[in-house]
Design a protein around this motif. Structure first.
Motif, mmCIF file in Angstrom:
data_model
loop_
_atom_site.group_PDB
_atom_site.id
_atom_site.type_symbol
_atom_site.label_atom_id
_atom_site.label_comp_id
_atom_site.label_asym_id
_atom_site.label_seq_id
_atom_site.Cartn_x
_atom_site.Cartn_y
_atom_site.Cartn_z
ATOM 1 N N ASP A 245 4.760 53.757 70.317
ATOM 2 C CA ASP A 245 4.851 52.406 69.729
ATOM 3 C C ASP A 245 5.235 52.549 68.259
ATOM 4 O O ASP A 245 4.457 53.042 67.458
ATOM 5 C CB ASP A 245 3.493 51.697 69.874
ATOM 6 C CG ASP A 245 3.497 50.285 69.291
ATOM 7 O OD1 ASP A 245 4.587 49.779 68.923
ATOM 8 O OD2 ASP A 245 2.412 49.687 69.205
ATOM 9 N N THR A 247 5.803 50.093 66.202
ATOM 10 C CA THR A 247 5.399 48.939 65.381
ATOM 11 C C THR A 247 4.573 49.422 64.183
ATOM 12 O O THR A 247 3.575 50.110 64.359
ATOM 13 C CB THR A 247 4.537 47.955 66.212
ATOM 14 O OG1 THR A 247 5.145 47.755 67.482
ATOM 15 C CG2 THR A 247 4.376 46.633 65.487
ATOM 16 N N SER A 281 1.897 57.829 63.113
ATOM 17 C CA SER A 281 1.599 56.448 63.512
ATOM 18 C C SER A 281 2.364 56.029 64.768
ATOM 19 O O SER A 281 1.854 55.240 65.565
ATOM 20 C CB SER A 281 1.887 55.481 62.362
ATOM 21 O OG SER A 281 3.282 55.267 62.228
ATOM 22 N N VAL A 282 3.564 56.555 64.971
ATOM 23 C CA VAL A 282 4.351 56.140 66.139
ATOM 24 C C VAL A 282 3.803 56.721 67.446
ATOM 25 O O VAL A 282 4.198 56.289 68.533
ATOM 26 C CB VAL A 282 5.864 56.489 66.021
ATOM 27 C CG1 VAL A 282 6.485 55.845 64.797
ATOM 28 C CG2 VAL A 282 6.096 57.999 66.030
ATOM 29 N N ARG A 284 0.783 56.452 68.372
ATOM 30 C CA ARG A 284 -0.386 55.655 68.761
ATOM 31 C C ARG A 284 0.008 54.196 68.895
ATOM 32 O O ARG A 284 0.879 53.716 68.170
ATOM 33 C CB ARG A 284 -1.455 55.745 67.675
ATOM 34 C CG ARG A 284 -1.870 57.150 67.359
ATOM 35 C CD ARG A 284 -2.764 57.119 66.147
ATOM 36 N NE ARG A 284 -3.170 58.452 65.765
ATOM 37 C CZ ARG A 284 -3.688 58.769 64.592
ATOM 38 N NH1 ARG A 284 -3.867 57.815 63.673
ATOM 39 N NH2 ARG A 284 -4.026 59.993 64.332
ATOM 40 N N MET A 285 -0.679 53.487 69.776
ATOM 41 C CA MET A 285 -0.415 52.060 69.957
ATOM 42 C C MET A 285 -0.927 51.268 68.757
ATOM 43 O O MET A 285 -1.887 51.656 68.102
ATOM 44 C CB MET A 285 -1.124 51.543 71.216
ATOM 45 C CG MET A 285 -0.446 51.896 72.542
ATOM 46 S SD MET A 285 1.244 51.272 72.664
ATOM 47 C CE MET A 285 0.936 49.486 72.670
ATOM 48 N N GLY A 286 -0.281 50.122 68.514
ATOM 49 C CA GLY A 286 -0.751 49.194 67.492
ATOM 50 C C GLY A 286 -0.205 49.525 66.127
ATOM 51 O O GLY A 286 0.346 50.613 65.901
ATOM 52 N N SER A 290 -3.079 52.351 63.953
ATOM 53 C CA SER A 290 -2.381 53.626 64.175
ATOM 54 C C SER A 290 -2.168 54.435 62.898
ATOM 55 O O SER A 290 -1.608 55.527 62.937
ATOM 56 C CB SER A 290 -1.031 53.371 64.855
ATOM 57 O OG SER A 290 -0.093 52.825 63.940
HETATM 58 NA NA NA Z 1 1.914 52.704 66.043
#
Ligand code: NA
Ligand code: RIB
Length: 301
Positions: A245, A247, A281-282, A284-286, A290
């Motif tokens: 993810d 985001t 961070s990418v 992990r979700m959210g 993250s």
């Molecule tokens: Na993320």
């Protein structure tokens, strides 16, 4: 060590996961609905705080359950919320679809639209601090904040996302501009695509550069980072990771960069650190949840 002051958006991210994105007019079955703390400003503050910077967030929340949840989450990250005020409308909300690690986002500003110049007027800025903004709060507020930052000898970091036209005055108030290729192309008025060569990207950055000391840092996702720092060119190689993810990855980068700069780390090393942080961070979700800790980044550097 300086402080990081982030003036920006705070959103609840309502995330639908699916195997693929629907086309216009199409309905697809999703897998899960998830609620994550988000908003570019809040995400950047979470990253800076988890990475060890004393961090203050300036923003607005609605008087609703999303607002209360976000406040609890942000407080638990050690962020100073003394400048997060209430607004007479709903809390900013982002409706996000994540499929195959890629996202689409519709963001409804709500309370973020009411972050005004009065909200940034009494922030106690001091030399050595870093002031950070993105484009999910009104631009006149950002201009007012950066004018004050400049007067106080504070480094200004702008992440002009989502992209919109800005005044020459605002661009000139920026010490470090952090943006992706699409945003760079939009602001410079040229078409840039995924495959553009480093030299071409740096040429466009040079075109946009508002003053000789300005740094323009272009995040290229899995291709790393290219920066024009004054006259100097800097390249940070990409890191091969398996994204689930993306985001908030750009927000992670900005928050990490601000934390490093507040700590007195030179730009080149700060960019490499921020790139490593975003690569974590990418995976992990959210968005908010993250963001990595300093120990996690140190482990991959
Ligand atoms: Na993320
Ligand atoms: O940059 C990612 C963020 O953009 C999300 O957390 C969402 O809230 C939108 O503001």
């Amino acid at each position: 060590m300086g402080r990081v002051f982030v003036a920006g958006s705070i959103n609840m991210d309502v995330v639908a996961t699916a195997d693929r994105h629907p086309r216009v007019g199409e309905t697809v079955a999703g897998r899960k609905v998830l609620y994550f703390p988000g908003g570019k400003g809040a995400n950047q503050a979470v990253a800076a705080s988890r990475l060890g910077a004393k961090t203050t967030l300036i923003g607005r929340l609605g008087k609703d359950s999303f607002g209360a949840e976000l406040k609890t989450f942000l407080g638990a990250q050690g962020i100073d919320l003394g400048s997060v005020r209430e607004a007479n409308t709903h809390t900013g909300t982002a409706i996000i679809t994540v499929a195959a690690a890629d996202n689409t986002i519709v963001v409804i500003p709500g309370s973020n639209a009411l972050v005004g110049a009065d909200d940034v007027a009494d922030v106690p800025l001091a030399k050595g601090d870093v002031a950070v903004c993105q484009f999910e709060i009104p631009l006149p507020t950002i201009t007012a904040f950066f004018r004050r930052a400049r007067e106080a000898g504070v480094v200004t970091v702008l992440n002009p996302a989502p992209a919109q036209k800005m005044s020459r005055e605002l661009l000139a108030l920026v010490d470090i501009l952090v943006l992706n290729e699409t945003e760079l192309g939009f602001l410079a008025g040229v078409e840039l695509t995924d495959s553009d060569e480093a030299a071409g990207i740096i040429d466009v950055a040079r075109k946009l550069q508002a003053h000789a000391d300005q740094s323009i840092c272009v995040t290229l996702g899995r291709r790393g980072v290219l920066a024009l720092a004054g006259r100097e060119e800097v390249a940070v190689p990409g890191r091969a990771v398996k994204a689930v993810d993306t985001t908030g990855a750009g927000d992670c980068f900005v928050g990490a960069l601000a934390a490093q700069l507040a700590d007195g780390v030179p730009l080149r090393a700060a960019l490499a650190f921020a790139n490593a942080a975003a690569s974590i961070s990418v995976q992990r979700m959210g968005a908010g949840p993250s963001m990595p800790t300093a120990a996690e980044v140190a482990a991959v550097l």
